[in-house]
Each structure stands twice: as C-alpha cells, then as structure tokens.
Design an enzyme around this catalytic site. Structure first.
Site, short mmCIF file in Angstrom:
data_model
loop_
_atom_site.label_atom_id
_atom_site.label_comp_id
_atom_site.label_asym_id
_atom_site.label_seq_id
_atom_site.Cartn_x
_atom_site.Cartn_y
_atom_site.Cartn_z
N SER A 38 0.81 -1.22 0.00
CA SER A 38 0.00 0.00 0.00
C SER A 38 0.84 1.26 0.00
O SER A 38 0.31 2.36 -0.23
CB SER A 38 -0.93 0.02 1.23
N ARG A 96 -3.47 -7.13 25.32
CA ARG A 96 -4.60 -6.87 26.22
C ARG A 96 -4.43 -7.45 27.61
O ARG A 96 -4.83 -6.83 28.60
CB ARG A 96 -5.90 -7.39 25.58
N CYS A 126 -14.04 -5.74 20.57
CA CYS A 126 -15.22 -4.91 20.30
C CYS A 126 -16.44 -5.36 21.09
O CYS A 126 -17.20 -4.53 21.61
CB CYS A 126 -15.53 -4.89 18.80
N GLN A 153 -22.61 -11.27 16.38
CA GLN A 153 -21.56 -10.38 15.89
C GLN A 153 -21.54 -10.26 14.37
O GLN A 153 -21.60 -11.26 13.64
CB GLN A 153 -20.19 -10.84 16.41
N LYS A 210 -11.76 -14.12 25.45
CA LYS A 210 -11.41 -12.69 25.48
C LYS A 210 -12.44 -11.91 26.29
O LYS A 210 -12.10 -11.07 27.11
CB LYS A 210 -11.38 -12.12 24.05
N ARG A 231 -21.44 -15.57 14.96
CA ARG A 231 -21.33 -14.69 13.78
C ARG A 231 -22.64 -14.72 13.01
O ARG A 231 -23.18 -15.81 12.75
CB ARG A 231 -20.18 -15.14 12.87
N HIS A 238 -22.46 -5.11 16.47
CA HIS A 238 -22.60 -6.33 17.27
C HIS A 238 -23.77 -6.16 18.23
O HIS A 238 -23.99 -5.08 18.78
CB HIS A 238 -21.34 -6.58 18.10
#
Length: 331
Positions: A38, A96, A126, A153, A210, A231, A238
């Site tokens: 890129s 995290r 998220c 999600q 998570k 999903r 979400h």
C-alpha cells in the site's frame, strides 16, 4: 501533537480517520502507515492528500501518539519498537492481558492509563467494549456477581474480506449459484455460525475467552462471566443478549435511570413493536444502545438486557480516539 495510524488502509484505520473528522480531533501532522503493497498510495483527508508510508521503513519518532490498527502480528513485531518513541494505542488482542499494559475503555477505567509502563495502551475486543460500558454503571450501584452473554456479531469484526464475502454469498444464494466459504467455517449468507476465532481445549473459543478475561481486567476480577459468541449475516454492529446477576436488589426504574445518564449509553426500551435498537440503527453511531430491560424472574436480583453498538466505532476506532483524547487532556 503529531499523530500516526499504522494500518491506515484497513477497516479500523479508515474508520479512525472518520472519527477524527467527526470529533474535530486536532493534530499538527498526520502520518498514514501501511504495508509495502500500500506504500505510495494516497488518501485524501481534510482537503489534503497523504501518501501512505511503508511500515518497514517508517520512523516512529515522527508522532507523539500512534494508533495500531493492523492486527496482532503487526503489533507483536512493531509495537514495542514504536513505543520507544511514541505512545502506542493498540487495537489488536496482542497486549490486552499484559499486566504492564492498561486495557482501557475511557467511560469505564480511564484512571488506569496512569499505570502504563511500556508506553502502550490496549484497546479491548469490540464485543467487550460495548458490554462493559453498559455494565459499569450497574456494577457501581448493585455490584455484579455473574454475567451470561450471547453475542450476535457482524462480519465486519473479521475485516473487509468477510464483509465482501457476505455480499458475494448473498448474491450467489439469490442467483441459485454454488456457495464456497473462504473466510468462514460455513456459509454465512442466510445463516448463523456459533464459532468465532479458534477453539481452546475446554471447548470455548478464543473470542469467548477474550470477553471473560477482558471484562475481569477492565471492570472487576471478581465478576464471573460466561459467553457464547456467534457470527451473523450483518455487515456492521454487534448485538448482545445479556443476563446479569447482582449481589444487591435493584429496581427496573433505577436501572433505566442510571443507564440513561451513563456516558456512552442510550436507552431505547419501549415495550411495543420496534421499541428497541437493532444493528441497522446502531451502525454509524457512537452510542451503545440498551433495550429489552426486564427482570429475570427465575433468579433473585437478576436482569436481562439487549445491547447493540457499532463494533468498528465503539469497539475499535472511537474507543482508541477517546483514549488519545484522555491522554491529551491529562497532559
């Protein structure tokens, strides 16, 4: 104040620029960084063209704050190197659970930023971010004992390619063509998949773990949380069905009142057709929407909620920009 974005051409990088514009986020110089493929491309922002710089050769000392929006492998390779020269706000999962790295949702635990030891701040998952924004004011009042959450999600949680695949599969299905899944374990169009990220030995997925571990770190380690992450064929936002058990008694009136006043929350809870929020309405909004507030009559001091938020904003770009604002405002 100079700002950089690593992964500027990806979903979260582009959304971060949108948040800059929406919040009138001020800076002196902006550096947009991405992979070699890129590098050299141009992005227009605020009536100026910025040339994408090559991550391999980029000088991290150019910026005071650098947003990492390029995934865990990039964070692992470059974030600590960058943190020698700049404050890093990392959107990936890599740091995290590092005890020396604060995991921050500004509306919940902004004060923890002062405990930064590596010059790195982590942005939560998220689905975790929108959850803790709703849980925090309730925890302050009634002390949360246990949470059971099922997530719904959107495909954007996996990046641009899964979004493109959902669109392609939908067309293929409607045209009666054979569907082949590339980014999902099964067909996603007109389907739901109870599987996000890799499986652990105990049968939970990494996404579910998570949510458990991050909620404990951000909010309170004593909270017990179990999650099922699914999903669904939605492009953005979400949703979460949440059951909460408190240690103290509550009233629905007090719950609605405290959530209505909480920073980052908006209550839409009318007991009528359409009197609730869906992913479609949440897309593009900064708020975390809370609906279907009702008593769980099967267990003492327990409550049911429906929570919806734009995952690309609240769970990523918006949250990271709010972290930067907190740093700047605290000097």
């Amino acid at each position: 104040m100079n700002i950089a974005i690593v992964g500027a051409t990806g979903n979260v990088g582009r959304k971060t620029l949108e948040v800059f514009d929406k919040k009138n986020f001020k800076f002196d110089d902006l550096y947009l960084v991405a992979s070699e493929k890129s590098a050299g491309k141009k992005i227009s922002f605020r009536n100026k063209e910025y040339v994408i710089e090559n991550l391999e050769t980029y000088d991290f000392s150019k910026a005071d704050i650098t947003f990492f929006a390029a995934g865990g492998k990039i964070a692992e390779k470059y974030a600590e190197k960058a943190a020698k020269h700049t404050i890093v706000i990392d959107n990936s999962s890599f740091f995290r659970m590092d005890p020396d790295v604060p995991l921050i949702v500004p509306q919940v635990n902004a004060a923890e930023i002062k405990n930064m030891k590596k010059n790195i701040i982590a942005n939560p998952n998220c689905s975790t971010a929108q959850l803790v924004i709703a849980l925090k004011p309730l925890h302050n009042l009634f002390k949360i004992k246990r949470v059971v959450v099922s997530t719904y999600q959107s495909v954007s949680g996996g990046g641009k390619s899964p979004m493109d695949e959902l669109i392609d599969q939908t067309k293929q299905y409607l045209d009666g063509k054979k569907i082949e899944s590339k980014n999902f374990t099964k067909q996603i169009a007109f389907n739901v998949i109870p599987h996000i990220d890799v499986f652990a030995d105990d049968g939970y997925t990494k996404e579910e773990l998570k949510m458990t571990n991050e909620t404990k770190k951000i909010l309170d380690d004593s909270i017990e949380l179990t999650a099922t992450c699914v999903r669904i064929p939605v492009l953005v936002s979400h949703s979460e069905s949440v059951n909460i058990e408190f240690e103290k008694p509550y009233t629905l009136e007090k719950v609605r009142d405290v959530l209505s006043k909480a920073d980052g929350c908006e209550v839409i809870d009318k007991r009528e057709n359409g009197g609730y929020s869906t992913p479609f309405e949440a897309a593009g909004s900064d708020e975390t929407y809370i609906s279907r507030i009702r008593e769980d009559k099967t267990k003492k001091n327990s409550l049911n909620l429906w929570i919806v938020s734009d995952n690309l904003l609240r769970g990523a770009a918006l949250n990271s920009v709010e972290i930067a604002e907190t740093i700047i405002n605290s000097k």
